[in-house]
Scaffold this active site. Structure first.
Site, PDB file in Angstrom:
ATOM      1  N   ASP A  92       0.849  -1.191   0.000  1.00  0.00           N
ATOM      2  CA  ASP A  92       0.000   0.000   0.000  1.00  0.00           C
ATOM      3  C   ASP A  92       0.885   1.242   0.000  1.00  0.00           C
ATOM      4  O   ASP A  92       2.117   1.162  -0.148  1.00  0.00           O
ATOM      5  CB  ASP A  92      -1.031  -0.053   1.137  1.00  0.00           C
ATOM      6  CG  ASP A  92      -0.423   0.153   2.522  1.00  0.00           C
ATOM      7  OD1 ASP A  92       0.818   0.340   2.622  1.00  0.00           O
ATOM      8  OD2 ASP A  92      -1.174   0.124   3.505  1.00  0.00           O
ATOM      9  N   CYS A  98       2.976  -3.505   4.021  1.00  0.00           N
ATOM     10  CA  CYS A  98       2.137  -2.350   4.351  1.00  0.00           C
ATOM     11  C   CYS A  98       2.811  -1.636   5.522  1.00  0.00           C
ATOM     12  O   CYS A  98       3.998  -1.876   5.780  1.00  0.00           O
ATOM     13  CB  CYS A  98       0.690  -2.753   4.634  1.00  0.00           C
ATOM     14  SG  CYS A  98       0.437  -3.833   6.061  1.00  0.00           S
ATOM     15  N   THR A 142       2.396  -1.730   8.964  1.00  0.00           N
ATOM     16  CA  THR A 142       2.804  -2.644  10.033  1.00  0.00           C
ATOM     17  C   THR A 142       3.020  -4.071   9.549  1.00  0.00           C
ATOM     18  O   THR A 142       3.623  -4.882  10.256  1.00  0.00           O
ATOM     19  CB  THR A 142       1.708  -2.713  11.116  1.00  0.00           C
ATOM     20  OG1 THR A 142       0.496  -3.173  10.484  1.00  0.00           O
ATOM     21  CG2 THR A 142       1.475  -1.362  11.768  1.00  0.00           C
ATOM     22  N   HIS A 200       9.856 -24.529   8.429  1.00  0.00           N
ATOM     23  CA  HIS A 200       8.801 -25.251   9.160  1.00  0.00           C
ATOM     24  C   HIS A 200       7.406 -25.048   8.585  1.00  0.00           C
ATOM     25  O   HIS A 200       6.571 -25.948   8.669  1.00  0.00           O
ATOM     26  CB  HIS A 200       8.789 -24.825  10.631  1.00  0.00           C
ATOM     27  CG  HIS A 200       9.949 -25.359  11.413  1.00  0.00           C
ATOM     28  ND1 HIS A 200       9.984 -25.384  12.800  1.00  0.00           N
ATOM     29  CD2 HIS A 200      11.141 -25.887  11.010  1.00  0.00           C
ATOM     30  CE1 HIS A 200      11.141 -25.904  13.208  1.00  0.00           C
ATOM     31  NE2 HIS A 200      11.853 -26.203  12.147  1.00  0.00           N
ATOM     32  N   HIS A 209       6.860 -31.643   9.317  1.00  0.00           N
ATOM     33  CA  HIS A 209       6.098 -30.408   9.058  1.00  0.00           C
ATOM     34  C   HIS A 209       4.997 -30.608   8.016  1.00  0.00           C
ATOM     35  O   HIS A 209       4.025 -29.850   7.996  1.00  0.00           O
ATOM     36  CB  HIS A 209       7.047 -29.288   8.644  1.00  0.00           C
ATOM     37  CG  HIS A 209       8.129 -29.050   9.655  1.00  0.00           C
ATOM     38  ND1 HIS A 209       7.857 -28.613  10.934  1.00  0.00           N
ATOM     39  CD2 HIS A 209       9.474 -29.255   9.594  1.00  0.00           C
ATOM     40  CE1 HIS A 209       8.985 -28.529  11.613  1.00  0.00           C
ATOM     41  NE2 HIS A 209       9.976 -28.916  10.834  1.00  0.00           N
TER      42      HIS A 209
HETATM   43  C1  RB5 Z   1      -2.125   2.488   6.322  1.00  0.00           C
HETATM   44  O1  RB5 Z   1      -2.235   3.702   6.974  1.00  0.00           O
HETATM   45  C2  RB5 Z   1      -1.921   1.359   7.327  1.00  0.00           C
HETATM   46  O2  RB5 Z   1      -3.087   1.156   8.058  1.00  0.00           O
HETATM   47  C3  RB5 Z   1      -1.519   0.091   6.607  1.00  0.00           C
HETATM   48  O3  RB5 Z   1      -0.356   0.324   5.888  1.00  0.00           O
HETATM   49  C4  RB5 Z   1      -1.201  -1.105   7.490  1.00  0.00           C
HETATM   50  O4  RB5 Z   1      -0.316  -0.775   8.499  1.00  0.00           O
HETATM   51  C5  RB5 Z   1      -2.357  -1.871   7.949  1.00  0.00           C
HETATM   52  O5  RB5 Z   1      -2.229  -2.882   8.650  1.00  0.00           O
END
Ligand code: RB5
Length: 146
Positions: free
Chosen positions: A8, A65, A67, A98, A133
């Site tokens: 993203d 993304c 996080t 694994h 596994h």
């Molecule tokens: C975008 O602002 C953020 O929410 C996205 O990149 C991500 O971290 C979502 O889990």
């Protein structure tokens, strides 16, 4: 190896670095976007990558993304996708040995580009161990049928 990659707006810069790394490693990269800072919805790009793997267009995928959490939630909704959110090389290695992870997920707001680079290198080169596994992965496949 054909690698589909998606992200993203929080991760388009890190994605560009990872694409360069993949190409250096001789991977055939399918870049599914996004490629700019405009706000987008990560499920749209996560879905593209997972569908490419399921259809056989790609062998494995990488999702990034902010996080990594949103992309992992999305990816693990797809039957046959084993997505691993990794912030360290040990987890990346174990996710291949694994869990036979077929999607690597990273958080661009959590780790720096150098760490992401190392994680990607480890994940690319590590093979699934098989053996005991396989039974566990079969159990996961069983859960997908419920
Ligand atoms: C975008 O602002 C953020 O929410 C996205 O990149 C991500 O971290 C979502 O889990």
């Amino acid at each position: 190896m054909k690698i589909a990659i998606g992200n993203d707006h929080a991760a388009y810069e890190m994605k560009a670095e990872i694409v360069s790394l993949l190409k250096e490693h001789g991977a055939d990269v399918i870049d599914m976007g996004t490629n700019g800072p405009e706000s987008v919805d990560y499920p749209d790009f996560g879905s593209r990558v997972c569908n490419a793997i399921i259809s056989g267009e790609a062998d494995r995928g990488i999702l990034i993304c902010g996080t990594g959490i949103g992309m992992s939630i999305v990816a693990n909704k797809f039957k046959g996708i084993r997505a691993a959110l990794c912030g360290d090389c040990f987890s990346a290695r174990m996710s291949r040995e694994h869990n036979d992870s077929n999607v690597l997920v990273m958080g661009a707001r959590v780790i720096g580009a150098s760490v992401a680079d190392e994680i990607t290198r480890v994940w690319l080169k590590t093979q699934f161990e098989g053996g005991r596994h396989i039974i566990r992965l079969d159990k996961i496949r069983g859960l997908e049928k419920q």
